[in-house]
Design a protein around this motif. Structure first.
Motif, PDB file in Angstrom:
ATOM      1  N   GLY A   6       0.824  -1.213   0.000  1.00  0.00           N
ATOM      2  CA  GLY A   6       0.000   0.000   0.000  1.00  0.00           C
ATOM      3  C   GLY A   6       0.857   1.260   0.000  1.00  0.00           C
ATOM      4  N   VAL A   7       1.879   1.263   0.846  1.00  0.00           N
ATOM      5  CA  VAL A   7       2.751   2.443   0.942  1.00  0.00           C
ATOM      6  C   VAL A   7       3.567   2.595  -0.340  1.00  0.00           C
ATOM      7  CG1 VAL A   7       4.731   3.430   2.159  1.00  0.00           C
ATOM      8  CG2 VAL A   7       2.849   2.416   3.460  1.00  0.00           C
ATOM      9  N   ARG A   8       4.068   1.476  -0.870  1.00  0.00           N
ATOM     10  CA  ARG A   8       4.837   1.531  -2.130  1.00  0.00           C
ATOM     11  C   ARG A   8       3.971   2.102  -3.253  1.00  0.00           C
ATOM     12  NH1 ARG A   8       9.534  -1.749  -1.835  1.00  0.00           N
ATOM     13  NH2 ARG A   8       9.566  -2.736   0.200  1.00  0.00           N
ATOM     14  N   GLU A   9       2.715   1.673  -3.282  1.00  0.00           N
ATOM     15  CA  GLU A   9       1.808   2.186  -4.327  1.00  0.00           C
ATOM     16  C   GLU A   9       1.561   3.684  -4.161  1.00  0.00           C
ATOM     17  OE1 GLU A   9      -1.679  -0.383  -4.258  1.00  0.00           O
ATOM     18  OE2 GLU A   9      -0.370  -2.079  -4.787  1.00  0.00           O
ATOM     19  N   LEU A  10       1.360   4.109  -2.912  1.00  0.00           N
ATOM     20  CA  LEU A  10       1.153   5.551  -2.666  1.00  0.00           C
ATOM     21  C   LEU A  10       2.357   6.366  -3.120  1.00  0.00           C
ATOM     22  CD1 LEU A  10      -0.478   5.676   0.881  1.00  0.00           C
ATOM     23  CD2 LEU A  10      -1.457   6.617  -1.225  1.00  0.00           C
ATOM     24  N   LEU A  11       3.546   5.850  -2.832  1.00  0.00           N
ATOM     25  CA  LEU A  11       4.773   6.558  -3.225  1.00  0.00           C
ATOM     26  C   LEU A  11       4.887   6.634  -4.748  1.00  0.00           C
ATOM     27  CD1 LEU A  11       7.368   5.176  -0.643  1.00  0.00           C
ATOM     28  CD2 LEU A  11       6.613   7.547  -0.862  1.00  0.00           C
ATOM     29  N   ALA A  12       4.586   5.525  -5.387  1.00  0.00           N
ATOM     30  CA  ALA A  12       4.695   5.485  -6.855  1.00  0.00           C
ATOM     31  C   ALA A  12       3.648   6.391  -7.503  1.00  0.00           C
ATOM     32  CB  ALA A  12       4.542   4.047  -7.339  1.00  0.00           C
ATOM     33  N   ALA A  13       2.501   6.528  -6.832  1.00  0.00           N
ATOM     34  CA  ALA A  13       1.388   7.277  -7.432  1.00  0.00           C
ATOM     35  C   ALA A  13       1.463   8.774  -7.167  1.00  0.00           C
ATOM     36  CB  ALA A  13       0.066   6.735  -6.888  1.00  0.00           C
ATOM     37  N   ARG A  14       2.456   9.223  -6.382  1.00  0.00           N
ATOM     38  CA  ARG A  14       2.486  10.645  -6.030  1.00  0.00           C
ATOM     39  C   ARG A  14       2.569  11.517  -7.286  1.00  0.00           C
ATOM     40  NH1 ARG A  14       5.921  15.664  -5.139  1.00  0.00           N
ATOM     41  NH2 ARG A  14       4.139  16.935  -4.553  1.00  0.00           N
ATOM     42  N   ARG A  15       1.632  12.452  -7.350  1.00  0.00           N
ATOM     43  CA  ARG A  15       1.558  13.328  -8.503  1.00  0.00           C
ATOM     44  C   ARG A  15       2.352  14.598  -8.195  1.00  0.00           C
ATOM     45  NH1 ARG A  15      -4.278  15.376 -10.482  1.00  0.00           N
ATOM     46  NH2 ARG A  15      -3.579  16.553 -12.299  1.00  0.00           N
ATOM     47  N   THR A  16       3.409  14.875  -8.964  1.00  0.00           N
ATOM     48  CA  THR A  16       4.212  16.061  -8.668  1.00  0.00           C
ATOM     49  C   THR A  16       3.338  17.309  -8.831  1.00  0.00           C
ATOM     50  OG1 THR A  16       4.987  16.120 -10.934  1.00  0.00           O
ATOM     51  CG2 THR A  16       6.423  15.034  -9.353  1.00  0.00           C
ATOM     52  N   GLY A  17       3.736  18.367  -8.127  1.00  0.00           N
ATOM     53  CA  GLY A  17       2.978  19.617  -8.196  1.00  0.00           C
ATOM     54  C   GLY A  17       1.690  19.585  -7.394  1.00  0.00           C
ATOM     55  N   HIS A  18       1.495  18.517  -6.629  1.00  0.00           N
ATOM     56  CA  HIS A  18       0.274  18.384  -5.828  1.00  0.00           C
ATOM     57  C   HIS A  18       0.617  17.999  -4.397  1.00  0.00           C
ATOM     58  CE1 HIS A  18      -1.365  18.248  -9.845  1.00  0.00           C
ATOM     59  NE2 HIS A  18      -2.583  18.432  -9.341  1.00  0.00           N
ATOM     60  N   ASP A  21      -1.031  12.522  -0.632  1.00  0.00           N
ATOM     61  CA  ASP A  21      -2.232  11.770  -0.277  1.00  0.00           C
ATOM     62  C   ASP A  21      -2.459  11.794   1.235  1.00  0.00           C
ATOM     63  OD1 ASP A  21      -3.758  10.386  -2.417  1.00  0.00           O
ATOM     64  OD2 ASP A  21      -1.742   9.751  -3.037  1.00  0.00           O
ATOM     65  N   ALA A  22      -3.715  11.660   1.620  1.00  0.00           N
ATOM     66  CA  ALA A  22      -4.107  11.785   3.031  1.00  0.00           C
ATOM     67  C   ALA A  22      -3.306  10.881   3.962  1.00  0.00           C
ATOM     68  CB  ALA A  22      -5.599  11.482   3.181  1.00  0.00           C
ATOM     69  N   GLN A  23      -3.056   9.650   3.508  1.00  0.00           N
ATOM     70  CA  GLN A  23      -2.371   8.699   4.400  1.00  0.00           C
ATOM     71  C   GLN A  23      -1.011   9.202   4.868  1.00  0.00           C
ATOM     72  OE1 GLN A  23      -4.131   7.896   1.679  1.00  0.00           O
ATOM     73  NE2 GLN A  23      -4.497   5.685   1.528  1.00  0.00           N
ATOM     74  N   PHE A  24      -0.359  10.045   4.049  1.00  0.00           N
ATOM     75  CA  PHE A  24       0.948  10.567   4.466  1.00  0.00           C
ATOM     76  C   PHE A  24       0.820  11.442   5.709  1.00  0.00           C
ATOM     77  CE2 PHE A  24       2.001   9.516   0.024  1.00  0.00           C
ATOM     78  CZ  PHE A  24       3.158   8.781   0.256  1.00  0.00           C
ATOM     79  N   TYR A  25      -0.373  11.946   5.951  1.00  0.00           N
ATOM     80  CA  TYR A  25      -0.581  12.809   7.116  1.00  0.00           C
ATOM     81  C   TYR A  25      -1.308  12.106   8.265  1.00  0.00           C
ATOM     82  CZ  TYR A  25       0.245  16.241   3.413  1.00  0.00           C
ATOM     83  OH  TYR A  25       0.776  16.943   2.366  1.00  0.00           O
ATOM     84  N   THR A  26      -1.854  10.924   7.994  1.00  0.00           N
ATOM     85  CA  THR A  26      -2.724  10.319   9.008  1.00  0.00           C
ATOM     86  C   THR A  26      -2.320   8.909   9.426  1.00  0.00           C
ATOM     87  OG1 THR A  26      -4.195   9.490   7.264  1.00  0.00           O
ATOM     88  CG2 THR A  26      -4.748  11.640   8.220  1.00  0.00           C
ATOM     89  N   SER A  27      -1.591   8.191   8.582  1.00  0.00           N
ATOM     90  CA  SER A  27      -1.392   6.764   8.878  1.00  0.00           C
ATOM     91  C   SER A  27      -0.260   6.507   9.870  1.00  0.00           C
ATOM     92  CB  SER A  27      -1.151   6.004   7.556  1.00  0.00           C
ATOM     93  OG  SER A  27       0.031   5.253   7.611  1.00  0.00           O
ATOM     94  N   GLN A  28      -0.518   5.586  10.788  1.00  0.00           N
ATOM     95  CA  GLN A  28       0.510   5.197  11.770  1.00  0.00           C
ATOM     96  C   GLN A  28       1.655   4.484  11.063  1.00  0.00           C
ATOM     97  OE1 GLN A  28       0.417   5.834  15.283  1.00  0.00           O
ATOM     98  NE2 GLN A  28       2.551   5.159  15.147  1.00  0.00           N
ATOM     99  N   GLU A  29       1.342   3.685  10.054  1.00  0.00           N
ATOM    100  CA  GLU A  29       2.397   2.961   9.335  1.00  0.00           C
ATOM    101  C   GLU A  29       3.374   3.943   8.673  1.00  0.00           C
ATOM    102  OE1 GLU A  29       1.198   0.577   5.942  1.00  0.00           O
ATOM    103  OE2 GLU A  29       3.243  -0.113   5.626  1.00  0.00           O
ATOM    104  N   ILE A  30       2.812   4.971   8.031  1.00  0.00           N
ATOM    105  CA  ILE A  30       3.706   5.931   7.367  1.00  0.00           C
ATOM    106  C   ILE A  30       4.452   6.771   8.402  1.00  0.00           C
ATOM    107  CG2 ILE A  30       3.801   7.936   5.809  1.00  0.00           C
ATOM    108  CD1 ILE A  30       1.713   6.575   4.077  1.00  0.00           C
TER     109      ILE A  30
END
Ligand code: 3BY
Ligand code: FES
Ligand code: FE
Length: 413
Positions: A6-18, A21-30
């Motif tokens: 899940g985290v790998r996918e979020l990292l790969a999906a990060r859209r530059t200039g934006h 994603d919410a999980q980067f601010y809320t998830s205990q795992e991250i």
């Protein structure tokens, strides 16, 4: 380093200039990953040399689950250790700050000297060998008086470049000859990255910081000329050019250096002209301390700003220094520690008034806390989706996000 798919996918999906994603601010795992991959592997700003001016002075700092004790030894050198006793693991120093001859564990009095060597352990028998039981070292370095630690076994080597560059910029302000006049701590109900992102732009300044914008030009913070403010940006650039020529002629390094997303030890610096009286970040833009720093005779030296990835920013003026460290506590809790420093011989009440010294940043910190907390509430709402950064005013936010995502990717690969 382990990370879920899940985290790998979020990292790969990060859209530059934006925004992230919410999980980067809320998830205990991250959050746990941040503590390991970012705060566990990079150079972290934790305090100033005037925190520990004398041999035996120490302070402790919490980086994720790790506690570190930073001290000055008898040879006046900085040392840092994991704050864990080598007997049964009790936390050794349990105060935030103190002064000791040796480090004595409160539990069974195992005693370590200031080099970390175990020098006393009662009732351990004839065969006990203390030599392999010294405190575990943590890397520690000073950048012209700003103290950085690194928990990694092999810290990023490009730190030396930042240290040498910044020593030339900060040097004349003589931080080591200052004292901490005031220190504030705020626990903000927001993720540490929201605190940092908020610091990396002044898009929000005019509408939120009436006190700060008395002296601070918003254009100093990574502004690019836009159709609506091309004249103001150009005027600020012209002013900066004139002031830089004056300051550089007086031996003060001023030119911008921006390595925020091009180095592992990312940083940026620039000496910024101040508005009005142009002297200091105060309510009247005049010095808050009559005794100037270093050998300065001139009050109008603007503000030398220094920003580091992942967790600090600093402003050096002719009369005082204000320095900020951001220490994550949990996914939605962050400690922001602010220190105001003046010349060590400045006398409170005669040379400076602490209320005047702190007025601008005390107000600004509270305003920023509210902005961070409303951001945290918003990004935790199911309706949140990453939004676009302004190409004119949020360039440095993008650099923070790029640096962060890049460092996290490097750690999980
Ligand atoms: O202290 C800083 O570096 C910046 C100034 C603008 C926003 N932030 C508070
Ligand atoms: Fe420190 Fe026992 S745990 S002396
Ligand atoms: Fe702000």
């Amino acid at each position: 380093m382990k990370a879920s798919n899940g985290v790998r996918e979020l990292l790969a999906a990060r859209r530059t200039g934006h925004s992230l994603d919410a999980q980067f601010y809320t998830s205990q795992e991250i959050f746990d990953l941040d503590m390991e991959a970012i705060f566990g592997r990079h150079w972290i700003y934790v305090g100033v040399e005037p925190d520990i001016p004398e041999p035996g002075d120490y302070f402790t700092v919490k980086l994720g689950r790790a506690s570190v004790v930073v001290l000055r030894n008898d040879d006046m050198e900085l040392r840092a250790f994991h704050n864990v006793c080598r007997h049964r693991g009790a936390q050794l120093c349990n105060a935030h700050k103190g002064s000791v001859g040796n480090l004595v564990c409160p539990y069974h009095q195992w005693t370590y000297d200031l080099s970390g060597k175990l020098i006393y352990a009662e009732h351990m028998g004839e065969d006990f060998d203390p030599s392999g039981r010294g405190l575990k070292r943590v890397h520690v370095e000073s950048v012209a008086g700003l103290i950085f630690v690194c928990l990694a076994e092999n810290p990023p080597e490009d730190f030396a470049r930042m240290r040498e560059t910044m020593a030339r910029y900060i040097g004349p302000h003589q931080l080591a000859d200052c004292k901490i006049a005031v220190q504030d701590e705020i626990v903000e109900a927001g993720n540490w990255k929201l605190v940092m992102e908020n610091n990396r732009e002044c898009y929000h300044c005019v509408s939120n910081h009436p006190e700060l914008t008395i002296s601070l030009y918003e254009y100093g913070f990574g502004y690019q000329p836009s159709p609506s403010n091309i004249e103001q940006v150009q005027a600020f650039r012209d002013l900066t050019e004139r002031e830089h020529a004056r300051w550089e002629a007086a031996g003060l390094k001023s030119a911008e250096i921006d390595e925020l997303d091009s180095c592992v030890t990312g940083f940026r610096t620039k000496r910024l002209p101040l508005d009005k009286a142009g002297e200091s970040q105060t309510m009247d833009a005049k010095v808050a301390c009559q005794k100037l720093l270093g050998n300065f005779g001139e009050r109008n030296l603007g503000g030398l700003s220094f920003w580091t990835q992942p967790n600090s920013w600093h402003h050096f003026m002719s009369d005082h220094i204000v320095t900020f460290t951001v220490l994550p506590i949990g996914p939605d809790q962050t400690l922001v520690r602010t220190k105001w420093l003046v010349h060590k011989d400045a006398v409170e009440g005669r040379d400076y008034d602490p209320a005047k010294l702190t007025a601008v940043w005390r107000a600004t910190n509270q305003q920023d806390r509210e902005l961070v907390e409303m951001s945290q509430r918003g990004v935790a709402d199911p309706a949140y989706e990453p939004g676009p950064y302004s190409p004119y005013t949020e360039e440095l936010v993008e650099k923070f996000a790029n640096w962060y995502v890049g460092r996290l990717k490097a750690a999980v690969e």
